[in-house]
Design an enzyme around this catalytic site. Structure first.
Site, short mmCIF file in Angstrom:
data_model
loop_
_atom_site.label_atom_id
_atom_site.label_comp_id
_atom_site.label_asym_id
_atom_site.label_seq_id
_atom_site.Cartn_x
_atom_site.Cartn_y
_atom_site.Cartn_z
N LEU A 175 -1.33 68.36 -12.43
CA LEU A 175 -2.67 67.97 -12.01
C LEU A 175 -3.03 66.60 -12.57
CD1 LEU A 175 -4.29 71.45 -12.69
CD2 LEU A 175 -3.88 70.44 -10.45
N CYS A 176 -3.77 65.82 -11.79
CA CYS A 176 -4.19 64.50 -12.25
C CYS A 176 -5.06 64.63 -13.50
CB CYS A 176 -4.98 63.79 -11.14
SG CYS A 176 -3.88 63.18 -9.82
N PRO A 177 -4.90 63.74 -14.50
CA PRO A 177 -4.24 62.44 -14.38
C PRO A 177 -2.75 62.44 -14.74
CG PRO A 177 -5.34 62.55 -16.49
CD PRO A 177 -5.61 63.86 -15.80
#
Lengths: 77, 346
Positions: free
Chosen positions: A14-16
């Site tokens: 998942l970002c970041p």
């Protein structure tokens, strides 16, 4: 046809985190070469253009295949 | 022509750090933005856990600010055991909840100083404003932070610089102190005027509680973890789970985490290995994870809790599927009194 020299698989991340991994991977390729990033977090559609704009790289293309994404980043400097 | 002076800017993407960067860019300073991933950012967590059907994505403001100002932004992941030590054993204690703001600042500034040296920058700066935050942005704590982070006068706070002793970049003439700010306090009026002056638009509204460690609910859950599971056992996976859903302490060694919406349910599914996962059969309901060693009676009660929070199509007898690794059991739920539920709620 875009010819990446390296593919970075960030599926499940998942970002970041995918962006931080992209930043590391781009250091390993030469100016003018292209990195392909595979992702399934839709936030990357917001973050990658911003990261490329701020860090001076070119986002050549983004391909959406259902809930998966392929992004092509050209190292510019 | 001499080489431009280079500075590392700690960039959250909020209005203050964006203005600080713009002020120094106007003075010809070359800026490298830096942002940290701690695992405790509320915005970042919401980006991760909420349902993917949301119309407007939540942006990473630091990256957006970098793109707007045309300055590079480095993201460094500092989440991990060393950072968790800041949370579990802070030298300067906690604020109102379990927020070790002073120790956290020291940790970040040390890492920023290291990065500054690595890239050959001359100084670093933040968007901090004197008196804006109660714990870390008062004069005395700022002095402690600068001393313990071993910054040697190389940290500039452009927005409040005229209210603070001159730093090395000012003394050396790398930046003109006269063009820096004298802002103090919690009002954002002056910053908004400056944003207009610098042409900064579309900035996020002041975040305030942008860190989970200042959140009362999260603080309660962390303290519960410290009491029952031991603070030395805290991992980033635990932190991720503490931020999400409803939490219940059923027994000293049995804890329940329950999703509140589709995005949270999906997020919880990633943490299934090593835990029981309960879901209502045939009707929509929450994903429930169970940590610890529940007895059969515990599981039936937790099944009852799962039904209690399922949609209106569920009735008290709705069967619940309980998964552990490769096994599945279907349980008849045992109802749980509301008063018991409240007593268990963390």
């Amino acid at each position: 046809m875009i010819q990446p020299v390296m593919t970075l698989d960030t599926y499940g991340l998942l970002c970041p985190v995918p962006i931080m991994k992209t930043a590391s991977a781009i250091r390993e390729i030469a100016v003018g070469e292209v990195l392909e990033v595979l992702a399934d977090d839709p936030q990357i559609l917001e973050d990658m253009p911003a990261w490329c704009a701020s860090n001076g790289h070119a986002l050549l293309d983004t391909i959406e295949e259902g809930e998966e994404y392929r992004l092509f980043v050209k190292k510019v400097k | 022509m001499s080489k431009p002076v280079k500075a590392v800017g700690l960039l959250s993407g909020g209005l203050d750090s964006t203005i600080a960067a713009a002020m120094l860019m106007r003075q010809g300073i070359e800026i490298q933005g830096l942002t940290f991933y701690t695992g405790f950012c509320v915005v970042e967590h919401n980006r991760r856990s909420k349902t993917r059907k949301r119309k407007k994505p939540v942006r990473n403001e630091a990256l957006q600010a970098g793109a707007k100002l045309d300055l590079p932004v480095e993201m460094i992941d500092i989440s991990g055991p060393d950072y968790l030590k800041v949370l579990t054993d802070p030298k300067y204690g906690y604020g109102k909840t379990v927020n070790p703001c002073i120790d956290c600042r020291i940790f970040m500034f040390r890492r920023a100083r290291q990065y500054m040296d690595e890239i050959g920058a001359q100084f670093m700066f933040t968007g901090e404003v004197l008196g804006q935050r109660p714990m870390s942005q008062r004069r005395q704590p700022m002095n402690v932070i600068d001393r313990d982070a071993e910054l040697d006068g190389l940290l500039l706070r452009p927005l409040s610089a005229k209210r603070l002793p001159p730093t090395v970049p000012e003394q050396e003439g790398w930046v003109d102190r006269e063009q820096l700010g004298d802002i103090q306090g919690r009002s954002r009026q002056k910053q908004m005027e400056m944003a207009e002056e610098y042409g900064i638009e579309d900035y996020p509204s002041p975040a305030g509680g942008c860190c989970y460690l200042t959140d009362e609910n999260f603080g309660r859950r962390i303290l519960d973890f410290f009491e029952y599971e031991g603070k030395e056992n805290l991992t980033m996976d635990d932190v991720m789970l503490l931020k999400i859903g409803r939490h219940f302490r059923v027994k000293p060694d049995v804890k329940v985490v329950m999703g509140r919406e589709e995005g949270e349910n999906k997020f919880l599914e990633r943490y299934t290995p090593g835990r029981w996962r309960l879901e209502t059969k045939d009707v929509t309901g929450p994903t429930t994870l169970v940590e610890g060693h529940p007895s059969d009676d515990d599981l039936r009660q937790i099944a009852g809790m799962t039904v209690r929070y399922a949609g209106s199509k569920a009735d008290p007898d709705t069967p619940v599927a309980c998964h552990y690794e490769d096994t599945e059991r279907i349980l008849e739920p045992s109802p749980v009194e509301e008063s018991v539920l409240e007593a268990w709620r963390i």
